[in-house]
Every structure is written in C-alpha cells, then in structure tokens.
Design an enzyme around this catalytic site. Structure first.
Site, PDB file in Angstrom:
ATOM      1  N   GLY A   1       0.836  -1.181   0.000  1.00 51.46           N
ATOM      2  CA  GLY A   1       0.000   0.000   0.000  1.00 51.46           C
ATOM      3  C   GLY A   1       0.877   1.238   0.000  1.00 51.46           C
ATOM      4  CE1 TYR A   2       3.392   2.846  -4.004  1.00 47.80           C
ATOM      5  CE2 TYR A   2       1.442   1.461  -4.186  1.00 47.80           C
ATOM      6  CZ  TYR A   2       2.740   1.754  -4.551  1.00 47.80           C
ATOM      7  OH  TYR A   2       3.391   0.952  -5.442  1.00 47.80           O
TER       8      TYR A   2
END
Length: 167
Positions: A29-30
């Site tokens: 994820g970011y």
C-alpha cells in the site's frame, strides 16, 4: 542514492509459467496517493510492502519512465502490517513470479483482488541502454504509461478501467 532502471511489459500469454522458479506473495500500500503526486505536493511515492516473510518501506522518485531514484528499507513485518492500515487508496495484492530469461531475472506480477486480470512483467537493467532479449510472452511495453504503476493501480484499480483504458 539507489537508482532503479526498469522496463515494464504487458504479458500476452502463459508461456512464462513453466519457466517460473519462485513465487512470492505480496501485499502493498501507499502512504501517499496519485493526487499528492499529480499536484506536486510530493515528489516521491512512499510504499509499504510485505513480501513473503519480509517487509520493506520503499521511497521511489516521481519520474515517469525507466529510470528513477529508489530507496528500500527493511522493517519488521508487524510494523509493516500497522503501516498498511495507514495507507490511502486500495491495497495491491499480487503474486510475483521470478523467471530467468536471456540472462536476466524477469519479475512477472500476477495481480489479484481489485486488479485481478492484470499481468505485467518487469526487468531491471544495469543501464538505460542495456540490450536485452524480450521473451515471446512479453507484449506491449508500458514503462511510460502511468496507469500501470502500482501507485496508480492503488487509486484506480484495473477492474474499474474502461474498455478504452484497457486497450
């Protein structure tokens, strides 16, 4: 400074499967999203990835194309799980298959979940002009197409693409 020189291709058939010698499950994820990058508020993506029994915090510069700055730091898996809960956008779930071809290691990413149906192959090079043998299962090059970057896929998953975006 770490430099990544990478070329990315769509995968056109399953010919790579027989040559795959390892598979690594990945969840990533970011911390930031495409809007922060597009607005210029941030000049790098910040990614959290759990791959197999290891986890990493990764920072990659914004440049479009095959050469970018990249920094990768190991973190405890338990902390990576906590960081994934802080991420914006969707999580990327994929299986990375390692394939040796033409003296280079190719990484074939088979996306799952919201990006199911997308399969891309990447090869890292020593220099931007390094010649390489493209496998017959690697089709169109998408290195310069932002929509195929994992950061973009977290914000706008493949299953939500229009027919025109998939063409």
């Amino acid at each position: 400074m770490g430099i990544e020189i990478e070329r990315k291709f769509l995968v056109t058939n399953d010919g790579w499967r027989a040559a795959a010698h390892a598979v690594i499950p990945m969840a990533q994820g970011y911390i930031n999203d495409m809007a922060a990058m597009d607005s210029g508020a941030q000049k790098a993506s910040v990614r959290v990835r759990i791959q197999g029994d290891a986890a990493y915090l990764n920072i990659k510069s914004r440049e479009l194309g095959h050469t970018r700055q990249e920094f990768d730091y190991p973190v405890p898996v338990s902390e990576a799980r906590e960081l994934l809960a802080l991420c914006v956008g969707g999580l990327i779930d994929k299986r990375r298959h390692l394939v040796d071809h033409g003296g280079l290691l190719w990484e074939v990413d088979e996306f799952l979940g919201d990006n199911a149906g997308l399969v891309v192959a990447e090869v890292e090079l020593e220099s931007a002009d390094q010649p390489f043998e493209k496998p017959d299962w690697a089709g169109a090059e998408v290195t310069d197409e932002l929509r195929y970057y994992n950061l973009a896929l977290a914000s706008h998953p493949y299953t939500q693409w229009s027919a025109a975006e998939r063409a």
